[in-house]
Design an enzyme around this catalytic site. Structure first.
Site, PDB file in Angstrom:
ATOM      1  N   GLN A  41       0.921  -1.517  -0.403  1.00 43.02           N
ATOM      2  CA  GLN A  41      -0.299   0.171  -0.272  1.00 43.02           C
ATOM      3  C   GLN A  41       0.503   1.113  -0.249  1.00 43.02           C
ATOM      4  OE1 GLN A  41      -1.974  -1.338   3.263  1.00 43.02           O
ATOM      5  NE2 GLN A  41      -0.641  -1.147   5.041  1.00 43.02           N
TER       6      GLN A  41
ATOM      7  N   TYR B  98     -10.205   5.027  19.338  1.00 42.86           N
ATOM      8  CA  TYR B  98     -10.327   4.247  18.638  1.00 42.86           C
ATOM      9  C   TYR B  98      -9.479   2.692  19.569  1.00 42.86           C
ATOM     10  CZ  TYR B  98      -9.462   0.081  15.118  1.00 42.86           C
ATOM     11  OH  TYR B  98      -9.509  -0.443  14.017  1.00 42.86           O
TER      12      TYR B  98
ATOM     13  N   GLU C 132       1.331  -8.575  11.701  1.00 36.28           N
ATOM     14  CA  GLU C 132       1.123  -7.725  10.697  1.00 36.28           C
ATOM     15  C   GLU C 132       1.379  -7.531   9.175  1.00 36.28           C
ATOM     16  OE1 GLU C 132      -0.010  -3.690  11.043  1.00 36.28           O
ATOM     17  OE2 GLU C 132       0.436  -4.217   8.989  1.00 36.28           O
TER      18      GLU C 132
ATOM     19  N   ASP D 216       0.537 -12.466   6.668  1.00 30.31           N
ATOM     20  CA  ASP D 216      -0.335 -12.062   5.936  1.00 30.31           C
ATOM     21  C   ASP D 216      -1.544 -12.826   7.230  1.00 30.31           C
ATOM     22  OD1 ASP D 216      -3.040 -12.368   5.190  1.00 30.31           O
ATOM     23  OD2 ASP D 216      -2.923 -11.929   3.119  1.00 30.31           O
ATOM     24  N   ALA D 217      -2.015 -12.039   7.847  1.00 30.59           N
ATOM     25  CA  ALA D 217      -3.210 -12.890   8.639  1.00 30.59           C
ATOM     26  C   ALA D 217      -3.704 -14.266   8.898  1.00 30.59           C
ATOM     27  CB  ALA D 217      -3.327 -11.428   9.630  1.00 30.59           C
TER      28      ALA D 217
ATOM     29  N   ASP E   8      -7.751  -5.381  14.488  1.00 31.81           N
ATOM     30  CA  ASP E   8      -7.705  -4.077  14.075  1.00 31.81           C
ATOM     31  C   ASP E   8      -7.047  -3.944  12.982  1.00 31.81           C
ATOM     32  OD1 ASP E   8      -6.665  -1.420  14.423  1.00 31.81           O
ATOM     33  OD2 ASP E   8      -4.819  -1.510  15.567  1.00 31.81           O
TER      34      ASP E   8
END
Ligand code: AAT
Length: 292
Positions: A34, A64, A109, A140-141, A159
């Site tokens: 990203q 949050y 993460e 990758d979770a 999250d």
């Protein structure tokens, strides 16, 4: 004209946009996953943006991070093993570290650049990584959870970013199934669940998937976060079959923990009254949720 078109074009909230005045761009780069941007705003402190979407600002991150962490952890007695999905800024880790019963924290993460950028620009959040109970997994979770031992966790906190880009699969049924498998009986999930104003259908879909997957209970809570689109963010709280969890009345109250352990930073948003109040839903949402 072209730029105005892009401005109002985000598929998560078409036709609207939120502005903050930029004082200074502090960081801008493309990771493997990203575009990562940090800027100094005029009124909300430093801001972290991923693919054009605000992930946090220094001024309101407390709302949050405190809610997504303490809503689940204060709802069960003595949480010991906790998993964080996403959360590479470290803010949720900082909040988990208030809980003395916690023995082991895994965090998965996907993007190392988020972690590095947070360590450089958001030390108040990245401090969470300094807790010796934290075990960092960069990946990758969805993959991480596929291999997670069955029944390992008391609580899982998702999250994650919005379901465009790397977080796409994190709102789908197979992902929730791996979460339910990785939780102990009576374990809890707290999942970032978007805005009730903008994403009623997405929320309904997530709730129905969770009803099929989590045999304990499924609840929706929300909080005010001014820099998130529409100014609110929701949380989906689910428990697996086992000792029942009464999410609305926290058994593991933060006030008791605060009396027992001194944390380097005071809570700014969360308290037991905010916890219970977060489950009160406006009529339009209550109708949708109870119809499922
Ligand atoms: N605490 C800040 C809030 C966030 S950050 C979300 C994090 O999830 C990002 O660091 C992103 O890199 C990470 N992430 C996205 N997909 C995956 C994945 N598949 N596996 C692991 N981590 C992932 C969320 C803000 C919510 C904004 C609401 N509009």
């Amino acid at each position: 004209k072209a730029s105005r078109k892009t401005y109002f074009n985000n598929p998560m909230w078409p036709g609207e946009a939120h502005s903050l005045k930029v004082e200074n761009i502090l960081f801008k780069d493309k990771s493997e996953f990203q575009e990562v941007l940090v800027f100094e705003s005029s009124t909300y402190g430093k801001v972290l943006v991923l693919d054009g979407i605000i992930q946090l600002s220094e001024k309101d991150e407390c709302a949050y991070q405190e809610m997504i962490t303490h809503l689940p952890l204060c709802s069960i007695p003595s949480p010991k093993n906790v998993l964080v999905v996403g959360g590479g800024d470290g803010g949720v880790l900082r909040e988990i570290s208030r809980h003395p019963s916690v023995e082991h924290i895994d965090i998965c993460e996907i993007d190392k650049m988020v972690i590095d950028v947070s360590k450089k620009f958001f030390p108040e959040l990245a401090v969470g990584f300094e807790d010796p109970r934290v075990h960092l997994h960069v990946g990758d979770a969805t993959e991480f959870l596929r291999h997670a031992p069955e029944g390992k966790y008391d609580a899982i906190i998702v999250d994650s970013s919005d379901p465009v880009g790397p977080a796409q699969e994190l709102v789908e049924k197979p992902f929730f199934e791996t979460i339910a498998r990785a939780l102990r009986p009576g374990g809890v999930l707290c999942n970032m669940a978007e805005s009730m104003w903008l994403h009623t259908h997405l929320i309904e879909d997530m709730i129905s998937v969770c009803h099929l997957t989590f045999k304990g209970s499924v609840n929706y809570a929300w909080a005010s976060v001014p820099t998130y689109p529409s100014g609110v963010i929701g949380f989906l709280l689910c428990s697996t079959e086992g000792p029942p969890v009464d999410f609305k009345n926290p058994v593991n109250s933060i006030e008791k923990l605060e009396g027992a352990v001194k944390h380097r930073r005071e809570l700014r948003f969360y308290n037991s009254e905010m916890h219970s109040a977060a489950f009160a839903l406006p009529t339009f949402l209550r109708k949708e949720v109870s119809a499922l």
